[in-house]
Design an enzyme around this catalytic site. Sequence first.
Site: not given
Length: 284
Positions: A13, A205, A207, A238, A247
Amino acid sequence: MTEQVEIFEVGPRDGLQNEARLISTADKVALIDMLSQAGFRRIEVASFVSPKWVPQMADGADVLAQIDRVESVSYAALTPNMRGFDGAVKARADEIAIFGSASEGFSKANLNATIDESLARFADVAAAAKAEGMPMRGYVSCVTDCPFDGEVAPGDVARVVAALRDMGAYEVSLGDTLGRGLPERVDAMLAAVLEEMPADRLAGHFHDTAGRALENVDVALARGLRVFDAAVGGLGGCPYAPGAAGNVATEALDAHLRERECDTGLDVNVITQAAEIAKSVRRV
């Protein structure tokens, strides 16, 4: 004793949503089916958002219908509104996620709403999830830096985390959306957030735009976090954060954690194969 650390796979996703060309449903399903054999407890596989804004995610229902589900895996979907929530329920997602921003500029660019307006919109989704018995995760974007507003104050992050907690999020993932967070600023942010939510209900999370994702993982580990989002093959970016790279790669994070004597429970051979699939999908 070996420390248990979970990697939450978000490549199908959060990773694929930023690809320039449309990825076929068959390719997505093949990637997810491979990842399902790796030992993940949770895999984010779809996003029920308007295809006008995120065309890569238009086939979420088809993806969920076609994957070979493994009983021990929770298949998650992002749902920004009630229409998305209804779509996720019909597609038999196992859990949903809602997402807010810690910066006003990013909230307006990504959600076309202020932070307070966006949180108010999510209240209906949260209430519906509770009524349905659907687990709900929360995401907070731009926890250290915003592409529009610059540095983000730790207190602003903590405020959004508290709002998501109060809506019923079982866990909140803290996103360094630009991938430029300095370890000392990540630490200051975590200190503020931990006043609102315990470490065992938080996830990191990160990146890897500036090559500091693994350093920031170490900072979060020291603060007690034991869940980290990652995307196989380093997929991602993004659409609303100009210049943000992918990521942190699942395979790199897994190796990094193993070096620190942490047990992720993942099969290295399978995630290596999945990384090759992810990279081949991007190259075609």
